[in-house]
Scaffold this motif. Structure first.
Motif, PDB file in Angstrom:
ATOM      1  N   UNK A  95       0.833  -1.202   0.000  1.00 31.62           N
ATOM      2  CA  UNK A  95       0.000   0.000   0.000  1.00 31.62           C
ATOM      3  C   UNK A  95       0.871   1.256   0.000  1.00 31.62           C
ATOM      4  N   UNK A  96       1.880   1.288   0.875  1.00 29.94           N
ATOM      5  CA  UNK A  96       2.773   2.443   0.941  1.00 29.94           C
ATOM      6  C   UNK A  96       3.508   2.655  -0.375  1.00 29.94           C
ATOM      7  N   UNK A  97       4.006   1.544  -0.955  1.00 29.98           N
ATOM      8  CA  UNK A  97       4.724   1.644  -2.228  1.00 29.98           C
ATOM      9  C   UNK A  97       3.813   2.178  -3.321  1.00 29.98           C
ATOM     10  N   UNK A  98       2.595   1.670  -3.370  1.00 33.47           N
ATOM     11  CA  UNK A  98       1.671   2.075  -4.420  1.00 33.47           C
ATOM     12  C   UNK A  98       1.343   3.558  -4.320  1.00 33.47           C
ATOM     13  N   UNK A  99       1.055   4.029  -3.133  1.00 37.54           N
ATOM     14  CA  UNK A  99       0.743   5.446  -2.969  1.00 37.54           C
ATOM     15  C   UNK A  99       1.924   6.327  -3.371  1.00 37.54           C
ATOM     16  N   UNK A 100       3.113   5.954  -2.890  1.00 38.13           N
ATOM     17  CA  UNK A 100       4.311   6.736  -3.199  1.00 38.13           C
ATOM     18  C   UNK A 100       4.554   6.770  -4.704  1.00 38.13           C
ATOM     19  N   UNK A 101       4.412   5.620  -5.349  1.00 37.25           N
ATOM     20  CA  UNK A 101       4.748   5.548  -6.771  1.00 37.25           C
ATOM     21  C   UNK A 101       3.692   6.183  -7.658  1.00 37.25           C
ATOM     22  N   UNK A 102       2.442   6.157  -7.237  1.00 38.27           N
ATOM     23  CA  UNK A 102       1.412   6.885  -7.985  1.00 38.27           C
ATOM     24  C   UNK A 102       1.702   8.385  -7.936  1.00 38.27           C
ATOM     25  N   UNK A 103       2.094   8.878  -6.770  1.00 37.73           N
ATOM     26  CA  UNK A 103       2.433  10.304  -6.658  1.00 37.73           C
ATOM     27  C   UNK A 103       3.658  10.650  -7.501  1.00 37.73           C
ATOM     28  N   UNK A 104       4.661   9.781  -7.490  1.00 33.76           N
ATOM     29  CA  UNK A 104       5.841  10.014  -8.321  1.00 33.76           C
ATOM     30  C   UNK A 104       5.472   9.986  -9.800  1.00 33.76           C
ATOM     31  N   UNK A 105       4.644   9.018 -10.182  1.00 30.91           N
ATOM     32  CA  UNK A 105       4.254   8.881 -11.588  1.00 30.91           C
ATOM     33  C   UNK A 105       3.473  10.096 -12.072  1.00 30.91           C
ATOM     34  N   UNK A 106       2.705  10.711 -11.172  1.00 28.97           N
ATOM     35  CA  UNK A 106       1.912  11.878 -11.576  1.00 28.97           C
ATOM     36  C   UNK A 106       2.802  13.055 -11.973  1.00 28.97           C
ATOM     37  N   UNK A 107       4.078  13.021 -11.554  1.00 31.70           N
ATOM     38  CA  UNK A 107       5.033  14.067 -11.908  1.00 31.70           C
ATOM     39  C   UNK A 107       5.915  13.673 -13.084  1.00 31.70           C
ATOM     40  N   UNK A 108       5.737  12.452 -13.570  1.00 27.05           N
ATOM     41  CA  UNK A 108       6.621  11.940 -14.607  1.00 27.05           C
ATOM     42  C   UNK A 108       6.345  12.597 -15.953  1.00 27.05           C
ATOM     43  N   UNK A 109       7.405  12.673 -16.750  1.00 28.08           N
ATOM     44  CA  UNK A 109       7.302  13.150 -18.125  1.00 28.08           C
ATOM     45  C   UNK A 109       7.691  11.992 -19.026  1.00 28.08           C
ATOM     46  N   UNK A 110       6.783  11.548 -19.872  1.00 24.39           N
ATOM     47  CA  UNK A 110       7.065  10.405 -20.741  1.00 24.39           C
ATOM     48  C   UNK A 110       7.972  10.826 -21.881  1.00 24.39           C
ATOM     49  N   UNK A 111       8.982   9.991 -22.148  1.00 22.22           N
ATOM     50  CA  UNK A 111       9.947  10.358 -23.174  1.00 22.22           C
ATOM     51  C   UNK A 111      10.310   9.188 -24.074  1.00 22.22           C
ATOM     52  N   UNK A 112       9.496   8.128 -24.027  1.00 21.07           N
ATOM     53  CA  UNK A 112       9.770   6.989 -24.882  1.00 21.07           C
ATOM     54  C   UNK A 112       9.186   7.227 -26.265  1.00 21.07           C
ATOM     55  N   UNK A 113       9.624   6.448 -27.278  1.00 21.61           N
ATOM     56  CA  UNK A 113       9.028   6.578 -28.601  1.00 21.61           C
ATOM     57  C   UNK A 113       7.513   6.440 -28.502  1.00 21.61           C
ATOM     58  N   UNK A 114       6.819   7.398 -29.089  1.00 24.18           N
ATOM     59  CA  UNK A 114       5.365   7.393 -29.002  1.00 24.18           C
ATOM     60  C   UNK A 114       4.849   8.161 -27.798  1.00 24.18           C
ATOM     61  N   UNK A 115       5.772   8.547 -26.860  1.00 20.96           N
ATOM     62  CA  UNK A 115       5.354   9.291 -25.686  1.00 20.96           C
ATOM     63  C   UNK A 115       5.172  10.757 -25.999  1.00 20.96           C
TER      64      UNK A 115
END
Length: 400
Positions: A121-141
């Motif tokens: 649960x702790x990991x999921x919450x932390x990583x969802x918050x981190x992901x919300x700040x992510x900038x996608x940079x892969x092909x097609x991103x």
């Protein structure tokens, strides 16, 4: 403050309900709001286009359209930060590493035991918050801004900063240099920075000692970033590379195997007592801190399981621990590279390598999925060079 909007995708109705409850009960701000859920990949694709969530949590194993196929289509058709939920099995780990290579920002391992649920649960919450700040940079991103053009800028004043000096200076202030090129660091720049722009100070003069060890540290977005570095290293690289990537136990071995299949250089999971040999990449095992023993020319790996669970905000393996040990054992014969990731792990280790006269490279903000760990190193003045991801492999090879 607007909420973080999430789409939950899992074929288990129980898991959909639990994940929704866990996320929405998170007391931190901004709140997390689950817009909807989906039971298979096809439904997820339709809802992602319609709802436009900030983050998607995606199960690996699903009917109709599995997690990998769903992820691949999402990245191509409607790029969005994705957190994978993986089974704690060999097959689940292998699929998760493939997902990270396809563009997933991060993953959470489903608990194998009921008592592991709070950690999940702790990991999921932390990583969802981190992901919300992510900038996608892969092909097609969808990059949030154009890739910055980062050029080496030769500084003019031949002076070495005193120990502990912060290496960011600009305007009419002195620019430290010690015969090492400093790279200008300006967020979201689209043109080469002028000479007067803030620069990253060069470290102490490197002696002629050849680089024997390169330590690469990464976290959120790291597995995809590593695939732009490790496969570009030659089989006859004249140094050992040690990769410290934040991963749960059971996932670092499959990542090593995945990188080995894609690379000319040999990649393997590090083991207790391994000798540092040129032309080899060692991946630090999850659950252990990796340090070094010996002296230049005869250095071996030591794996420490630590005492008890990792404290909140900590990591095992820790980039700081490995880099600090590298600086202590190898001095100016080591190189530190810090890639995308949330938090500050690795900043103090980069500073130690910098002060020892080794070379340090931080990934530029323009290519980071999450600009946290490299930013912390730059703010300490601990980066000789700040480069976009596609240039880092060549820079490593050039300096060995």
């Amino acid at each position: 403050m607007p909420p973080i909007n999430v789409l939950v995708v899992d074929d288990s109705a129980l898991m959909r309900r639990l994940i929704t409850r866990f996320l929405e009960e998170d007391p931190q701000k901004p709140p997390i709001k689950v817009l909807d859920s989906a039971a298979n990949g096809q439904e997820a694709l339709e809802k992602a286009v319609r709802l436009r969530p900030d983050v998607v949590t995606l199960d690996v194993e699903m009917p109709v359209l599995d997690g990998l196929a769903t992820l691949e289509r999402l990245m191509r058709q409607h790029p969005v930060p994705v957190i994978m939920l993986s089974a704690h099995t060999t097959e689940g780990a292998q699929a998760t590493i493939k997902a990270l290579a396809l563009g997933a920002v991060d993953f959470v391992a489903k608990p194998a035991r009921r008592e592991d649920m709070p950690q999940m649960v702790n990991d999921l919450r932390f990583k969802v918050r981190a992901a919300s700040q992510a900038v996608l940079r892969w092909p097609g991103g969808r990059p949030a801004r154009p890739l910055a053009v980062v050029r080496p800028v030769q500084t003019t004043r031949q002076a070495v900063p005193p120990a502990g000096a912060v290496g960011i200076s600009g305007g009419s202030g002195g620019r430290y240099s010690a015969g090492v090129i400093a790279v200008s660091h300006t967020a979201a720049a689209s043109q080469p920075s002028p000479i007067g722009a803030p620069e990253v100070a060069a470290g102490p003069v490197r002696q002629s000692g050849r680089i024997q060890l390169v330590v690469i540290g990464s976290s959120t977005g790291g597995p995809a970033a590593l695939q732009q570095i490790i496969p570009r290293l030659p089989a006859n690289l004249g140094a050992t590379v040690v990769v410290v990537q934040h991963l749960p136990v059971g996932f670092s071995g499959p990542m090593a195997e995945h990188l080995d299949r894609k690379s000319a250089i040999k990649v393997r999971h590090a083991q207790q007592g391994d000798q540092l040999r040129p032309g080899e990449v060692l991946v630090a095992p999850a659950g252990y801190d990796l340090t070094f023993r010996g002296r230049p020319g005869n250095v071996s790996v030591f794996l420490d399981p630590g005492q008890g669970p990792v404290p909140p905000g900590g990591f095992r393996p820790s980039v700081d621990v490995t880099m600090l040990s590298a600086a202590e054992v190898l001095g100016n014969q080591c190189m530190g590279v810090l890639l995308t990731g949330m938090g500050r792990d690795g900043a103090l280790g980069m500073q130690a390598i910098f002060r020892s006269g080794g070379l340090t490279i931080a990934e530029h903000e323009s290519t980071c999925v999450v600009y946290g760990m490299p930013r912390a190193a730059v703010e300490l003045g601990a980066a000789n060079r700040v480069l976009p991801l596609p240039e880092i492999a060549a820079e490593i090879v050039k300096n060995i």
